[in-house]
Scaffold this motif. Sequence first.
Motif, short mmCIF file in Angstrom:
data_model
loop_
_atom_site.label_atom_id
_atom_site.label_comp_id
_atom_site.label_asym_id
_atom_site.label_seq_id
_atom_site.Cartn_x
_atom_site.Cartn_y
_atom_site.Cartn_z
N ILE A 1 0.85 -1.20 0.00
CA ILE A 1 0.00 0.00 0.00
C ILE A 1 0.88 1.25 0.00
O ILE A 1 0.64 2.21 -0.74
CB ILE A 1 -0.96 0.01 1.22
N LEU A 2 1.92 1.22 0.81
CA LEU A 2 2.83 2.37 0.88
C LEU A 2 3.67 2.48 -0.39
O LEU A 2 3.98 3.60 -0.84
CB LEU A 2 3.74 2.25 2.10
N ARG A 3 4.03 1.37 -0.97
CA ARG A 3 4.78 1.43 -2.22
C ARG A 3 3.94 2.11 -3.30
O ARG A 3 4.42 2.97 -4.03
CB ARG A 3 5.15 0.01 -2.68
N ASP A 4 2.66 1.76 -3.36
CA ASP A 4 1.76 2.41 -4.32
C ASP A 4 1.58 3.90 -4.01
O ASP A 4 1.38 4.72 -4.91
CB ASP A 4 0.38 1.72 -4.31
N ALA A 5 1.68 4.25 -2.71
CA ALA A 5 1.51 5.64 -2.29
C ALA A 5 2.63 6.53 -2.80
O ALA A 5 2.50 7.77 -2.82
CB ALA A 5 1.42 5.73 -0.77
N LEU A 6 3.76 5.93 -3.20
CA LEU A 6 4.86 6.71 -3.77
C LEU A 6 4.42 7.45 -5.03
O LEU A 6 5.01 8.46 -5.42
CB LEU A 6 6.04 5.79 -4.10
N GLN A 7 3.38 6.94 -5.66
CA GLN A 7 2.88 7.55 -6.89
C GLN A 7 1.81 8.60 -6.63
O GLN A 7 1.28 9.21 -7.55
CB GLN A 7 2.32 6.46 -7.82
N LYS B 1 2.84 14.86 -0.38
CA LYS B 1 4.28 14.89 -0.18
C LYS B 1 4.70 14.23 1.13
O LYS B 1 5.69 13.50 1.18
CB LYS B 1 4.77 16.35 -0.22
N GLU B 2 3.94 14.50 2.21
CA GLU B 2 4.29 13.91 3.50
C GLU B 2 4.16 12.40 3.47
O GLU B 2 5.00 11.68 4.03
CB GLU B 2 3.41 14.50 4.61
N VAL B 3 3.10 11.91 2.85
CA VAL B 3 2.91 10.46 2.72
C VAL B 3 4.03 9.86 1.90
O VAL B 3 4.56 8.79 2.21
CB VAL B 3 1.53 10.14 2.09
N CYS B 4 4.42 10.55 0.85
CA CYS B 4 5.49 10.08 -0.03
C CYS B 4 6.81 9.96 0.73
O CYS B 4 7.54 8.98 0.57
CB CYS B 4 5.64 11.04 -1.20
N VAL B 5 7.09 10.93 1.58
CA VAL B 5 8.31 10.90 2.39
C VAL B 5 8.29 9.70 3.34
O VAL B 5 9.29 8.98 3.49
CB VAL B 5 8.47 12.21 3.19
N ILE B 6 7.14 9.49 3.98
CA ILE B 6 7.00 8.35 4.89
C ILE B 6 7.16 7.03 4.13
O ILE B 6 7.87 6.12 4.57
CB ILE B 6 5.62 8.39 5.60
N ALA B 7 6.49 6.95 2.98
CA ALA B 7 6.54 5.71 2.18
C ALA B 7 7.97 5.40 1.73
O ALA B 7 8.41 4.25 1.80
CB ALA B 7 5.62 5.85 0.97
N ALA B 8 8.70 6.43 1.30
CA ALA B 8 10.09 6.22 0.86
C ALA B 8 10.94 5.71 2.02
O ALA B 8 11.76 4.79 1.87
CB ALA B 8 10.66 7.51 0.30
N ARG B 9 10.76 6.32 3.18
CA ARG B 9 11.52 5.88 4.36
C ARG B 9 11.25 4.41 4.67
O ARG B 9 12.16 3.63 4.97
CB ARG B 9 11.17 6.75 5.56
N VAL B 10 9.97 4.04 4.59
CA VAL B 10 9.58 2.66 4.89
C VAL B 10 10.17 1.68 3.87
O VAL B 10 10.58 0.57 4.23
CB VAL B 10 8.04 2.53 4.94
#
Length: 521
Positions: A330-336, A340-349
């Motif tokens: 779910i977070l990998r898909d959120a990279l798209q 911006k804040e979610v994207c930063v969290i997703a990348a960290r994860v």
Amino acid sequence: MQAFPALAKALYDEDRSVSQNVAWAIARLGPRATQVLLKALKTGSVQTRRAAASALGIGYDSDDEVVKALMIAFKEKDRLLQQNVLRSLGRRGKGHEEVVDLLISVLGGTNQSLRQSAAYALEQFGSDAEKAIPALMAAFKDRNVGLRQSAARALMNVGAKAVPMFLEAMKSNDLWSRRLAAMVLGQGEAVSKEELAALSKALSDSDSLVRQYAVQSLGKIGVDALEALPNMIKVLKDSSSSVRAAAAESMLSFGPDAEPAAEALGHCLKDVNSRTGLNASKALLSLGRNSVKALPAMKDAISLPNGEIRKNVAMTLALLARENDKALNILRDALQGKDKEVCVIAARVMGENAPRSKAAIPELVKLCESSDPKIRQSCLKALGRFRELAKSAVPVIVKALGDKSLKVRKSAIWALSGIGEGAKDSVPALVKLLKDKDYRIRQDTVLVLGEFGDNAQSAIPALIGLLTDQEARVRLVVAQSLGRFGPKAKSAIPALKKALEDSSDRVRYAAEDALRRIERN
């Protein structure tokens, strides 16, 4: 204290606001001030006496002389003076039975403002107001809402002996009695089973405010109210949005123990009332890894319009992703996504879960050229944790070495370090970075070149030049890095010998150690 005489004189000023402010200022000056205020209470104008009566309430210590003077002042017929006296007696009269008797008498009177002041005063007495329970019970049923609330708080402060009255009120047909009982039950030091049962039952009351106050009270009780959790979960579907919001917020107090509520909280994320959704997202975050049953709902919620909900959901998924592939995906898909804040969290994860999350590498590479520096930084850090698996990202990372953001440049340097052998072709670009204006970039670059070892031999001349860098921290890591090259860094010997006279002890020691490593056979 030089201004004391002037203050004492100003206490008798004809301007009401002046005399009141002066009285409060005097009250904070200690024992000497008490005598000035007592004198003003006896001899001043009505306005001055009002101010003195109010100021004598500052502080909660009992004082026989002050209490006696206030009791005498109450006999005057000025209503504002009497109100101030009652409130001050609440703060200074604890332990005086005659004060409790006066307050009980006023509660039984007809003047609403005085009755409310008396109830307020009894709030301050705690268990010492036990004698006033019958009078407070009568006030609790009064039509005046403010008086009811003060009486309820006073009864609550009395403690366990007032609980039976509240329990009885919960069965009353009187709406306000049930509301106030739901508001204060369970807020004492020790909560009885009867209180928990009454509050749990109140969650199905016909009145939405009773249900709201009951679920809020259970939330304040916290884990000791776990037996009421099944009924609280039902309230998450209440017809009233305010009740749903309160129920979701109350779940926070249970933390991970609210696991049975996870699925219901997930459904609340898309509630029409954004406050309910926000509270639900906070509750799920407090559940942490126990929120797994809400995964289907969080998959949709991560793209909701409310940014704070999206962020809380992303942080919850981050906790789940360590052990749950669905959360990770779910977070990998959120990279798209566009958040911006979610994207930063997703990348960290993605980085934290490498190499499990290797499918995210292409998207992370793409985001290294995002317009947002925080996203670029987060993606670079993540790529470094994939090591050799992220070798294809080296060209993009090298490009980031020239980023205008200091944090992005630092992240790019360490990403190359993480990739290691696969990033050996980045040495020329790193050498150029040794000329960066910021010493922190120069320092980190030197450290990474030292880690590259033999692959970074071409950097030795540039490193030698930095032995005279203006920053001692840079000179230190240069000497240490040159030592790692061993005999292959013989060309650095003259410069290192000069460094033996460096102004910094640490640089001198590092240079000495580097020479031993280089000159050994």
